[in-house]
Design an enzyme around this catalytic site. Structure first.
Site, PDB file in Angstrom:
ATOM      1  N   LYS A  66       2.384  11.423 -15.696  1.00 45.97           N
ATOM      2  CA  LYS A  66       3.048  10.807 -16.861  1.00 45.97           C
ATOM      3  C   LYS A  66       2.707  11.599 -18.138  1.00 45.97           C
ATOM      4  CE  LYS A  66       5.232   7.088 -15.223  1.00 45.97           C
ATOM      5  NZ  LYS A  66       6.625   6.691 -15.481  1.00 45.97           N
ATOM      6  N   TYR A  90      -1.007   9.587 -11.057  1.00 46.97           N
ATOM      7  CA  TYR A  90      -0.033   8.843 -11.878  1.00 46.97           C
ATOM      8  C   TYR A  90      -0.206   9.210 -13.355  1.00 46.97           C
ATOM      9  CZ  TYR A  90       2.233   4.800 -14.091  1.00 46.97           C
ATOM     10  OH  TYR A  90       3.019   3.983 -14.871  1.00 46.97           O
TER      11      TYR A  90
HETATM   12  N1  NAP Z   1       4.454  -2.219 -14.595  1.00 48.67           N
HETATM   13  C1  NAP Z   1       3.673  -1.731 -15.537  1.00 48.67           C
HETATM   14  O1  NAP Z   1       2.692  -2.351 -15.977  1.00 48.67           O
HETATM   15  C2  NAP Z   1       3.928  -0.383 -16.119  1.00 48.67           C
HETATM   16  C3  NAP Z   1       3.008   0.101 -17.063  1.00 48.67           C
HETATM   17  C4  NAP Z   1       3.248   1.346 -17.649  1.00 48.67           C
HETATM   18  C5  NAP Z   1       4.374   2.067 -17.295  1.00 48.67           C
HETATM   19  N2  NAP Z   1       5.249   1.571 -16.358  1.00 48.67           N
HETATM   20  C6  NAP Z   1       6.409   2.389 -16.017  1.00 48.67           C
HETATM   21  O2  NAP Z   1       7.585   1.595 -16.064  1.00 48.67           O
HETATM   22  C7  NAP Z   1       8.497   2.036 -15.048  1.00 48.67           C
HETATM   23  C8  NAP Z   1       8.864   0.875 -14.127  1.00 48.67           C
HETATM   24  O3  NAP Z   1       7.670   0.347 -13.585  1.00 48.67           O
HETATM   25  P1  NAP Z   1       7.661  -0.873 -12.566  1.00 48.67           P
HETATM   26  O4  NAP Z   1       6.350  -1.536 -12.755  1.00 48.67           O
HETATM   27  O5  NAP Z   1       8.907  -1.671 -12.675  1.00 48.67           O
HETATM   28  O6  NAP Z   1       7.629  -0.088 -11.176  1.00 48.67           O
HETATM   29  P2  NAP Z   1       8.005  -0.577  -9.688  1.00 48.67           P
HETATM   30  O7  NAP Z   1       8.041  -2.063  -9.625  1.00 48.67           O
HETATM   31  O8  NAP Z   1       7.078   0.160  -8.797  1.00 48.67           O
HETATM   32  O9  NAP Z   1       9.477   0.001  -9.506  1.00 48.67           O
HETATM   33  C9  NAP Z   1       9.650   1.381  -9.414  1.00 48.67           C
HETATM   34  C10 NAP Z   1      11.142   1.656  -9.371  1.00 48.67           C
HETATM   35  O10 NAP Z   1      11.304   3.074  -9.191  1.00 48.67           O
HETATM   36  C11 NAP Z   1      12.207   3.270  -8.109  1.00 48.67           C
HETATM   37  N3  NAP Z   1      11.985   4.538  -7.420  1.00 48.67           N
HETATM   38  C12 NAP Z   1      10.834   5.031  -6.915  1.00 48.67           C
HETATM   39  N4  NAP Z   1      11.057   6.188  -6.277  1.00 48.67           N
HETATM   40  C13 NAP Z   1      12.402   6.432  -6.389  1.00 48.67           C
HETATM   41  C14 NAP Z   1      13.262   7.454  -5.934  1.00 48.67           C
HETATM   42  N5  NAP Z   1      12.807   8.470  -5.185  1.00 48.67           N
HETATM   43  N6  NAP Z   1      14.580   7.386  -6.243  1.00 48.67           N
HETATM   44  C15 NAP Z   1      15.073   6.356  -6.955  1.00 48.67           C
HETATM   45  N7  NAP Z   1      14.314   5.337  -7.393  1.00 48.67           N
HETATM   46  C16 NAP Z   1      12.996   5.376  -7.116  1.00 48.67           C
HETATM   47  C17 NAP Z   1      11.895   2.110  -7.168  1.00 48.67           C
HETATM   48  O11 NAP Z   1      12.936   1.987  -6.228  1.00 48.67           O
HETATM   49  P3  NAP Z   1      12.674   1.545  -4.673  1.00 48.67           P
HETATM   50  O12 NAP Z   1      12.804   0.045  -4.667  1.00 48.67           O
HETATM   51  O13 NAP Z   1      13.737   2.254  -3.934  1.00 48.67           O
HETATM   52  O14 NAP Z   1      11.288   2.005  -4.304  1.00 48.67           O
HETATM   53  C18 NAP Z   1      11.806   0.970  -8.186  1.00 48.67           C
HETATM   54  O15 NAP Z   1      13.082   0.519  -8.566  1.00 48.67           O
HETATM   55  C19 NAP Z   1       7.799   3.176 -14.323  1.00 48.67           C
HETATM   56  O16 NAP Z   1       8.196   4.398 -14.881  1.00 48.67           O
HETATM   57  C20 NAP Z   1       6.333   2.932 -14.602  1.00 48.67           C
HETATM   58  O17 NAP Z   1       5.550   4.092 -14.534  1.00 48.67           O
HETATM   59  C21 NAP Z   1       5.042   0.370 -15.763  1.00 48.67           C
END
Ligand code: NAP
Length: 271
Positions: free
Chosen positions: A170, A166
């Site tokens: 990134k 991951y």
């Molecule tokens: N949460 C945190 O603390 C955090 C921290 C740093 C960075 N981020 C970044 O913020 C962003 C959102 O994070 P999150 O925590 O909301 O993640 P999440 O809850 O795991 O959601 C991931 C999203 O990506 C979609 N996705 C994954 N594979 C896909 C594909 N092949 N085609 C289309 N959509 C796809 C998922 O859709 P499905 O429902 O279809 O799987 C879901 O809507 C990410 O880029 C993550 O790296 C998050």
């Protein structure tokens, strides 16, 4: 009126983007998802606004992108103001070091390749697909969700050994953002990588509160506390996206943000 595309909007931060961006009825907000029907039902139940549109894309298959661009173009007047590249995968081995992964070379190869394919390569395909619309838009912004865990100095100083695939993918995304910026800055397009903080979504459990038995999660929480002793644990999606939007709305090529990598605070403080 502004138009937005959120790639990966079915849940977590992506869904929260849909909620907050659609509060302004003048905005056109498009969510791209793999599970169209389920997301439409969730939007109807939790947002229920006519300015939210849900279309299909699976980033594992770049051939699904032109259809999404076409659908978007129909509701956004043939242009796009802001593309938000939000989708990501975390890999299956958050709790393993590189050498532990390497004890099974096939596992190492799969973890790194899966993460790079979605978090870096697929993001580049998504940007390329939407660029013709972005170039016709007014705001001309491409916001890409990255993470403070891709900050090499943070990893180096606090020995953040977990989430190898991951973090590495990134970090590659950060370079892709800089490369796109190098290509498009002169055309007035802002490319910005933004880390949303540690947010309570299905993707995180870094404060260990949901699964205190997971030693890697607790270890990361301890390292983040060492980095920022005042850290209070994961924030809500609502708080995160409010902060992220305030940073991304202010950011501009003119103010020197082209190709930058910022936190939800608008600086390099990650939590
Ligand atoms: N949460 C945190 O603390 C955090 C921290 C740093 C960075 N981020 C970044 O913020 C962003 C959102 O994070 P999150 O925590 O909301 O993640 P999440 O809850 O795991 O959601 C991931 C999203 O990506 C979609 N996705 C994954 N594979 C896909 C594909 N092949 N085609 C289309 N959509 C796809 C998922 O859709 P499905 O429902 O279809 O799987 C879901 O809507 C990410 O880029 C993550 O790296 C998050």
């Amino acid at each position: 009126m502004s138009s937005y595309v959120v790639v990966g909007a079915s849940r977590g931060l992506g869904f929260e983007y849909l909620k907050q961006l659609s509060e302004n009825p003048e905005n056109v907000v498009v969510g791209l998802v793999r599970n169209v029907q389920a997301t439409k039902e969730k939007v109807a139940a939790e947002i229920n606004r006519p300015n939210v549109h849900i279309f299909y894309t699976d980033l594992n298959d770049y051939k699904t992108l032109p259809g999404a661009v076409e659908e978007t173009s129909k509701v956004s007047g043939g242009k796009l103001d802001v593309l938000i590249a939000n989708a990501a995968v975390g890999g299956d081995h958050f709790d393993q070091t590189l050498s532990q992964l390497g004890s099974d070379p096939g596992k190492l190869e799969k973890d790194l390749t899966d993460c790079f394919r979605l978090n870096a390569v697929a993001q580049a395909h998504a940007v390329n697909a939407f660029m013709p619309l972005v170039l016709l838009g007014k705001a001309k912004k491409v916001i890409m969700m990255t993470t403070g865990m891709a900050d090499v100095d943070l990893v180096r100083k606090y020995d953040i050994w977990m989430a190898v695939g991951y973090c590495a993918s990134k970090a590659a995304l950060n370079m892709i953002i800089a490369k796109f910026s190098a290509e498009y800055r002169e055309k007035g397009v802002l490319f910005l990588g933004i880390s949303p903080g540690v947010v309570d979504t299905s993707a995180t459990d870094t404060d260990g509160s949901k699964d205190p038995t997971n030693p890697a999660l607790s270890a990361l929480g301890a390292k983040l506390l060492e980095y920022e002793p005042g850290w209070k644990g994961a924030i809500t999606t609502e708080e995160s996206i409010k902060k992220v939007l305030s940073v991304t709305e202010k950011a501009s090529v003119e103010d020197g943000n082209a190709g930058d990598f910022l936190s939800h605070f608008g600086n390099k403080k990650w939590v």
